[in-house]
Scaffold this active site. Structure first.
Site, PDB file in Angstrom:
ATOM      1  N   TYR A   1     -49.040 -31.057 -15.339  1.00  0.00           N
ATOM      2  CA  TYR A   1     -48.475 -30.508 -16.562  1.00  0.00           C
ATOM      3  C   TYR A   1     -49.498 -29.671 -17.320  1.00  0.00           C
ATOM      4  CZ  TYR A   1     -43.644 -31.696 -17.442  1.00  0.00           C
ATOM      5  OH  TYR A   1     -42.284 -31.690 -17.435  1.00  0.00           O
TER       6      TYR A   1
ATOM      7  N   HIS B   1     -47.905 -37.035 -18.330  1.00  0.00           N
ATOM      8  CA  HIS B   1     -47.452 -35.672 -18.622  1.00  0.00           C
ATOM      9  C   HIS B   1     -47.177 -35.460 -20.122  1.00  0.00           C
ATOM     10  CE1 HIS B   1     -47.373 -35.258 -14.421  1.00  0.00           C
ATOM     11  NE2 HIS B   1     -46.111 -35.547 -14.176  1.00  0.00           N
TER      12      HIS B   1
ATOM     13  N   LYS C   1     -47.887 -30.906   1.839  1.00  0.00           N
ATOM     14  CA  LYS C   1     -47.038 -29.847   2.393  1.00  0.00           C
ATOM     15  C   LYS C   1     -46.309 -29.055   1.306  1.00  0.00           C
ATOM     16  CE  LYS C   1     -44.789 -32.630   5.137  1.00  0.00           C
ATOM     17  NZ  LYS C   1     -43.855 -33.203   6.135  1.00  0.00           N
TER      18      LYS C   1
ATOM     19  N   GLU D   1     -34.161 -34.836 -16.461  1.00  0.00           N
ATOM     20  CA  GLU D   1     -33.744 -34.447 -15.113  1.00  0.00           C
ATOM     21  C   GLU D   1     -32.275 -34.785 -14.953  1.00  0.00           C
ATOM     22  OE1 GLU D   1     -37.721 -34.662 -12.295  1.00  0.00           O
ATOM     23  OE2 GLU D   1     -36.487 -36.464 -12.471  1.00  0.00           O
TER      24      GLU D   1
ATOM     25  N   SER E   1     -38.794 -14.929 -24.642  1.00  0.00           N
ATOM     26  CA  SER E   1     -38.416 -15.453 -23.331  1.00  0.00           C
ATOM     27  C   SER E   1     -39.261 -14.754 -22.279  1.00  0.00           C
ATOM     28  CB  SER E   1     -36.926 -15.220 -23.060  1.00  0.00           C
ATOM     29  OG  SER E   1     -36.150 -16.079 -23.863  1.00  0.00           O
TER      30      SER E   1
ATOM     31  N   ARG F   1     -54.344 -39.701   9.121  1.00  0.00           N
ATOM     32  CA  ARG F   1     -54.374 -40.634  10.255  1.00  0.00           C
ATOM     33  C   ARG F   1     -53.522 -40.135  11.417  1.00  0.00           C
ATOM     34  NH1 ARG F   1     -53.609 -45.667   6.228  1.00  0.00           N
ATOM     35  NH2 ARG F   1     -51.732 -44.470   5.838  1.00  0.00           N
TER      36      ARG F   1
END
Length: 517
Positions: free
Chosen positions: A215, A276, A45, A252, A426, A73
């Site tokens: 990645y 990664h 999803k 993170e 950038s 299923r």
């Protein structure tokens, strides 16, 4: 389709000019059936169906050729699956009428089939529905293209692959193909990865198997080969004579966010570093391939992996953020690392003595992924500016994609004093209005084209597990403990001490700020 989308002529021009002209792809013939196995799950999803939608909007999935099948299923109707997917494709509140129409048209391409992952009945039904689609396109039997995306846990890969092989293959080879995409984690260690590879390898040939690592689909990761081998000034610098150390960092600023039970089965090394960051490591350290053909590139990646020396445990720091075990799905005495710094060393002429520092962690003080190549000190420093920091070449993978070089310049004014500045590319500023594709859409398109350059080959997978399996077994046995660290920090202080011992010199007084538009 809107006027802002690429025209067929433009796409054809880009294709002919692209580096893909060097890749010997199977010709695109016949109708294309894309099967998303695990269609009701989060990965499908949130990633797979949105990637397919973006490819559709750009004209890469023509509705007169393509049918998308969801298989799982869960017993739901076509419309129920479409409704589950819809909100992940576009935000209804801010969507234009054109976008809403595109979503509706795309969803009409999706058909749902319910069935088990280990019995033939469901897959026979799936094959029947695919065959109906192919017959409606009046294709010659065996000329069609069938792509199976396994958005599933690895534990069901063998049974699903067996069912595909038994029930859903092309009936003959008349220019068509059957390909499978498998997601990480591909095994837990060398033995389990080899077992999984053998089980799938008995059913499919290597050119049919696409082991995806998203990645490798990121824009700046794909830029690595161009940066290294298309720019003359990097060629004499990219070696142990000039480079002191290399960092590959993934950070993170949040924890496991309710996924603690799942994460605890793997830990940060299996989840991030072994796949990664190690793929990025290969692209930084590999030798120049003789061409851009996928096998030539993957040959060089395997060579550099096989040149990595065994990890020494005094060059590893593990951490676990305080509060990780408060998650009710995490065992009370879990030693699973949520942070790791691991130093890899390559035994070859180019990189002997240069530490490659792979660092990943959760619940840290920032969110970013970057490559940081730090050069050696200038010999005979007449400006006495070493304390300001060394030259660094930085590739910011996410967020705010950028490539910049930190270097020393004269500070404006009457005094002869120095300051660190940057040469900055950038992407948000330089390429305004250009949409950077999501990794998954790029990699799915590569699979349709038959380009395996950005996918992991079996011997490459084996070599990567050989590097990390001894360390992982030591962690699993509780012989290597994780050091507690506070959420929102840099991680364990011992990790910074390890970087200092490895030779990394931190810049003081300089912070890179993404330029504003």
């Amino acid at each position: 389709m809107g006027s802002g989308l690429w025209s067929i002529e433009k796409r054809a021009s880009l294709r002919s000019d692209s580096i893909l002209s060097e890749i010997e792809n199977v010709p695109e013939t016949g109708p294309l059936s894309i099967v998303v196995l695990g269609a009701s799950g989060d990965l499908a999803k949130k990633k797979t169906f949105p990637a397919l939608f973006h490819l559709y909007r750009q004209g890469f999935l023509p509705p007169d050729e393509v049918k998308i099948f969801g298989y799982a299923r869960t017993k739901i109707s076509d419309d129920e699956l479409r409704n589950r997917i819809r909100s992940y494709l576009v935000n209804d509140k801010g969507a234009s009428a054109e976008q809403v129409d595109d979503v509706s048209n795309f969803l009409q391409l999706i058909q749902y089939v319910s069935g088990s992952y280990d019995s033939e009945d469901g897959f026979r039904l799936l094959d029947k529905e695919i065959s109906v689609h192919e017959s409606l396109k009046k294709s010659v039997e065996g000329s069609s293209r069938r792509l199976f995306y396994l958005a599933l846990p690895p534990s069901v890969y063998p049974s699903v692959c067996r069912m595909i092989k038994t029930c859903c293959m092309n009936k003959s080879d008349l220019g068509g193909w059957t390909r499978i995409i498998v997601e990480k984690p591909f095994g837990r260690d060398l033995q389990s990865a080899e077992q999984l590879s053998t089980q799938i390898g008995e059913l499919f040939d290597e050119p049919q198997i696409y082991r995806i690592d998203h990645y490798l689909g990121k824009e700046l990761v794909q830029n690595m080969l161009v940066l290294r081998f298309a720019n003359r000034f990097f060629l004499p610098l990219w070696n142990r004579d000039n480079i002191d150390n290399v960092q590959i960092v993934f950070r993170e600023d949040f924890g496991t966010e309710g996924r603690g039970g799942y994460f605890d089965q793997y830990g940060i090394i299996r989840d991030i570093i072994q796949n990664h960051l190690l793929q990025v490591f290969c692209l930084i350290a590999m030798e120049k391939p003789i061409s851009l053909k996928p096998e030539h590139i993957r040959d060089e990646k395997v060579k550099v992996l096989e040149s990595v020396l065994p990890i020494t445990y005094d060059e590893v720091v593990l951490g676990q953020y305080e509060g990780y075990r408060d998650d009710p799905t995490v065992p009370d005495h879990s030693n699973t690392p949520t942070f790791a710094t691991v130093i890899l060393r390559i035994h070859n002429e180019r990189w002997e003595g240069v530490p490659f520092i792979l660092k990943a962690g959760k619940a840290l003080n920032s969110r970013k992924a970057e490559i940081r190549v730090q050069f050696k000190d200038v010999p005979g420093d007449i400006f006495k500016c070493q304390k300001q920091g060394r030259n660094e070449f930085v590739i910011r993978l996410q967020p705010s994609e950028a490539i910049y070089m930190k270097f020393t310049v004269k500070k404006p004014g009457l005094e002869m004093s120095t300051v660190q500045s940057e040469l900055d590319l950038s992407y948000g500023q330089r390429y305004q209005g250009v949409t950077i594709p999501e990794a998954y859409e790029r990699l799915i398109l590569d699979t349709i084209r038959g380009d395996q350059q950005h996918f992991v080959r079996r011997d490459e997978l084996k070599a990567s597990w050989e590097i990390f399996t001894p360390l992982l077994h030591k962690i699993d046995a509780g012989e290597f403990k994780s050091i507690p660290y506070k959420p929102g920090s840099r991680g364990p202080a011992e990790a910074d001490e390890l970087l200092e011992r490895a030779g990394y010199v931190q810049t003081h007084g300089y912070i890179w700020i993404p330029p504003t538009l």
